[in-house]
Design a protein around this motif. Structure first.
Motif, PDB file in Angstrom:
ATOM      1  N   GLU A 105       6.718 -61.090  37.383  1.00 26.98           N
ATOM      2  CA  GLU A 105       6.682 -61.091  35.917  1.00 26.98           C
ATOM      3  C   GLU A 105       5.248 -61.099  35.377  1.00 26.98           C
ATOM      4  O   GLU A 105       4.945 -60.437  34.388  1.00 26.98           O
ATOM      5  N   ILE A 106       4.368 -61.858  36.019  1.00 22.90           N
ATOM      6  CA  ILE A 106       3.002 -61.983  35.495  1.00 22.90           C
ATOM      7  C   ILE A 106       2.069 -60.890  36.012  1.00 22.90           C
ATOM      8  O   ILE A 106       0.911 -60.824  35.615  1.00 22.90           O
ATOM      9  N   GLU A 144      10.370 -64.771  28.677  1.00 20.85           N
ATOM     10  CA  GLU A 144      11.499 -63.849  28.799  1.00 20.85           C
ATOM     11  C   GLU A 144      12.469 -64.194  29.933  1.00 20.85           C
ATOM     12  O   GLU A 144      13.670 -64.170  29.761  1.00 20.85           O
ATOM     13  N   LYS A 145      11.938 -64.514  31.125  1.00 25.21           N
ATOM     14  CA  LYS A 145      12.806 -64.773  32.276  1.00 25.21           C
ATOM     15  C   LYS A 145      13.060 -66.260  32.517  1.00 25.21           C
ATOM     16  O   LYS A 145      13.594 -66.656  33.538  1.00 25.21           O
ATOM     17  N   GLU A 146      12.630 -67.072  31.571  1.00 29.23           N
ATOM     18  CA  GLU A 146      12.910 -68.514  31.592  1.00 29.23           C
ATOM     19  C   GLU A 146      12.372 -69.210  32.836  1.00 29.23           C
ATOM     20  O   GLU A 146      12.991 -70.122  33.383  1.00 29.23           O
ATOM     21  N   ASN A 161      -2.072 -63.016  43.340  1.00 29.18           N
ATOM     22  CA  ASN A 161      -1.114 -64.118  43.204  1.00 29.18           C
ATOM     23  C   ASN A 161      -0.137 -64.165  44.366  1.00 29.18           C
ATOM     24  O   ASN A 161       0.179 -65.233  44.894  1.00 29.18           O
ATOM     25  N   LEU A 162       0.365 -62.985  44.770  1.00 28.84           N
ATOM     26  CA  LEU A 162       1.411 -62.938  45.798  1.00 28.84           C
ATOM     27  C   LEU A 162       0.932 -63.497  47.130  1.00 28.84           C
ATOM     28  O   LEU A 162       1.658 -64.241  47.805  1.00 28.84           O
ATOM     29  N   ASN A 192      -1.672 -58.978  32.419  1.00 28.21           N
ATOM     30  CA  ASN A 192      -1.756 -59.651  33.723  1.00 28.21           C
ATOM     31  C   ASN A 192      -2.131 -61.120  33.561  1.00 28.21           C
ATOM     32  O   ASN A 192      -2.936 -61.475  32.693  1.00 28.21           O
ATOM     33  N   PHE A 193      -1.572 -61.939  34.450  1.00 23.37           N
ATOM     34  CA  PHE A 193      -1.888 -63.362  34.483  1.00 23.37           C
ATOM     35  C   PHE A 193      -2.173 -63.759  35.926  1.00 23.37           C
ATOM     36  O   PHE A 193      -1.632 -63.166  36.862  1.00 23.37           O
TER      37      PHE A 193
END
Length: 431
Positions: free
Chosen positions: A284-285, A214-216, A365-366, A292-293
Motif C-alpha cells: 500500500e505504501i 483506505e485498507k484499514e 521497505n520490503l 511513497n512512504f
C-alpha cells in the motif's frame, strides 16, 4: 507481639548498635548493611519512577490547555464537548514516551480509545507548569480571520503537495479534510474548525493516518478537539502479542527474549495472517494513492494486530513520506552511507565522489520487513512449507532499494510471499 515490634524497631533504627549485636548474635552487620542498601535503592527507584512519570505524564495539562482554547472559541472539534463540558472522554493510563507528545489510553462512549495531544509550549513554562500558556498564539495562528473557503482549500492543497508530492489524488484528500473539519455538518467551515484541522495536519502521524486509511492497516480516527485526537485502541501493540518489560530488557540476554516471544506468540496460522497484512501494508505504501512512504524504524514493537488478527501499524510516527526524506537528503554532506540515514534505518546511498547523499534507499521497505518476519514465521512453520518459506524470505531480504530494481522485482517477490502464505491458510478457520 510486643517483642516482634521491638525487634523490628531495633533492625530498622539501630542496625549498627552493639546492643543489637548482643541481642541478635546470628545477625551480622554486613547483612544489615545489605538491608539498608536495599531500602535506599528501592527508595531511589521509586523516586525516579515517580519523577519520570510526573514529567512524562501530563494529561491534566493537556486537557487544561485544550479546554481553555475551546472555551475561548479558538478551536473546535467533534470531541470538545465530551472532553470539556460533559467530561465523558476520560484519560486513564499514561503511555507517553516523550513529555511533548502525550499518549493515554482512555474511555469514550463506553469504548476503549487512545488519546494523543502535544503540549510542547506548556512544558516551556517551567516556573508555572500548571498555568495555562498562550499556545494558541503559536499553534493556532492559521488560517487568519478573513480567509475565504477557496483560499483555505488552496492552503490545504499546497501543504499536501509539499508533504506528499504532486499527486493527482490530492483534490479528493482536500475534500475529505474539509468534510472532517465541518464538525457541526452545516456545510461551512468556521475559523475555529479551520484552525483545528490545520493544527492537526502539522502532526506527521495524523497526516499519515489520513493518507493511509483506505485498507484499514492504521488506527481508525474517531474524533478530535484542536490538535488533540482520539483513535481506536489496538489490543496487541507488539508483533508477538507481549513484550518484555522495559526494566528487564537490558538485563535479559537476547536468547531469553526470543524464548519469551515464542512462548507468547500467536499460533503459526495466526502469524501468517498478520504477516500477510503487513505485506499488504508495504504494498500500500509503495506507490500508493498519495505517493511513497518509508518505514524508518522496522521493529516488532511498532507493529501489532487486533482481536481478529488483522495487521495494524501501531506507531505511524516511524513512517515518513518520500518528500520528507528527500528534503532531509537534499544537499546533505556525507562520507559514507550511514551519514545519509533518516530515522533509525532509512539509509540512502552516498555519492563518495560528490560527497553528497543520493535519493536511492539502500534497503526498501520490503527487505526490512522480511528481515523482521524471518524469525516470526519460521518458528513453528509447517515442515512442508518451511524450506520454501525460508528461501523466499532470504531472496526478499537481499532486495536493493535502487529505483531500477524496485518496480518489477519488488512486486514479484512480495506477491510470491503473500501467495505462499495465503495458500496454506486459505479455506481454513484462520483465513
Amino acid at each position: 507481639m510486643r517483642r516482634i515490634r521491638r525487634l523490628v524497631h531495633l533492625v530498622l533504627f539501630c542496625p549498627l548498635s552493639k546492643g543489637l549485636q548482643s541481642r541478635l548474635p546470628g545477625i551480622k552487620v554486613k547483612y544489615l548493611l545489605v538491608v539498608w542498601l536495599g531500602i535506599f535503592v528501592g527508595s531511589w527507584v521509586a523516586y525516579m519512577h515517580y519523577s519520570s512519570y510526573s514529567e512524562l505524564c501530563r494529561g491534566h495539562v493537556c486537557r487544561m490547555i485544550i479546554c481553555d482554547q475551546y472555551k475561548k472559541g479558538i478551536i473546535s472539534g467533534s470531541t470538545c464537548k465530551d472532553l470539556c463540558e460533559e467530561r465523558s472522554l476520560l484519560f486513564q493510563h499514561c503511555l507517553s514516551s516523550s513529555p511533548t507528545q502525550q499518549v493515554y489510553s482512555g474511555l469514550w462512549r463506553e469504548r476503549e480509545v487512545i488519546i494523543k495531544c502535544g503540549i510542547e509550549e506548556a512544558l516551556k513554562a517551567d516556573s508555572h507548569p500548571d498555568s495555562v500558556p498562550r499556545r494558541d498564539v503559536v499553534l493556532f495562528d492559521k488560517p487568519t480571520r478573513g480567509t475565504s473557503m477557496d483560499e483555505f482549500k488552496e492552503m490545504l492543497l499546497n501543504f499536501l503537495k509539499s508533504n506528499l508530492g504532486d499527486q493527482p489524488s490530492l483534490a479528493a484528500l482536500v475534500s475529505r479534510i474539509i468534510a472532517m473539519a465541518d464538525v457541526n455538518r452545516d456545510g461551512k467551515v468556521s475559523l475555529a474548525e479551520a484552525k483545528s484541522i490545520w493544527a492537526l495536519l502539522q502532526l506527521n502521524e495524523f497526516l499519515l493516518m489520513l493518507s493511509l486509511h483506505e485498507k484499514e492497516h492504521t488506527s481508525k480516527l474517531l474524533g478530535h478537539c484542536g490538535d488533540l485526537y482520539v483513535t481506536e485502541k489496538i489490543p496487541h501493540t507488539s508483533l508477538y502479542g507481549v513484550d518484555v518489560p522495559p526494566f528487564l530488557q537490558s538485563l535479559l540476554p537476547s536468547v531469553v527474549h526470543q524464548i519469551i516471544h515464542q512462548w507468547f506468540a500467536p499460533a503459526w496460522p495466526r502469524r501468517a495472517k498478520i504477516a500477510i497484512g503487513l505485506l499488504e501494508f508495504v504494498e500500500e505504501i509503495f506507490h500508493g494513492t498519495y505517493g511513497n512512504f518509508y518505514i524508518c524504524e522496522t521493529s516488532f514493537k511498532n507493529v501489532g494486530y487486533n482481536d481478529k488478527y488483522d495487521f495494524k501499524m501501531v506507531k505511524l510516527r516511524k513512517v515518513a513520506t518520500e518528500m520528507t526524506i528527500r528534503g532531509f537528503l537534499k544537499g546533505r554532506h556525507c562520507e559514507q552511507n550511514v551519514d545519509c540515514t533518516y530515522g533509525k534505518d532509512c539509509m540512502a546511498t552516498c555519492d563518495k565522489l560528490m560527497k553528497q547523499c543520493k535519493s536511492d534507499m539502500v534497503q526498501p521497505n520490503l527487505a526490512k520487513v522480511c528481515g523482521l518476519l524471518q524469525d516470526y514465521l519460521l518458528y513453528g512453520a509447517p515442515l512442508e512449507l518451511k524450506e520454501e518459506l525460508q528461501k523466499q524470505l532470504r531472496t526478499c531480504m537481499t532486495l536493493s532499494g535502487l529505483a531500477s530494481q524496485m518496480e518489477v522485482h519488488h512486486s514479484l517477490v512480495l506477491n510470491n510471499l503473500k501467495t505462499l502464505l495465503w495458500k496454506k491458510i486459505s479455506n481454513t478457520k484462520y483465513s
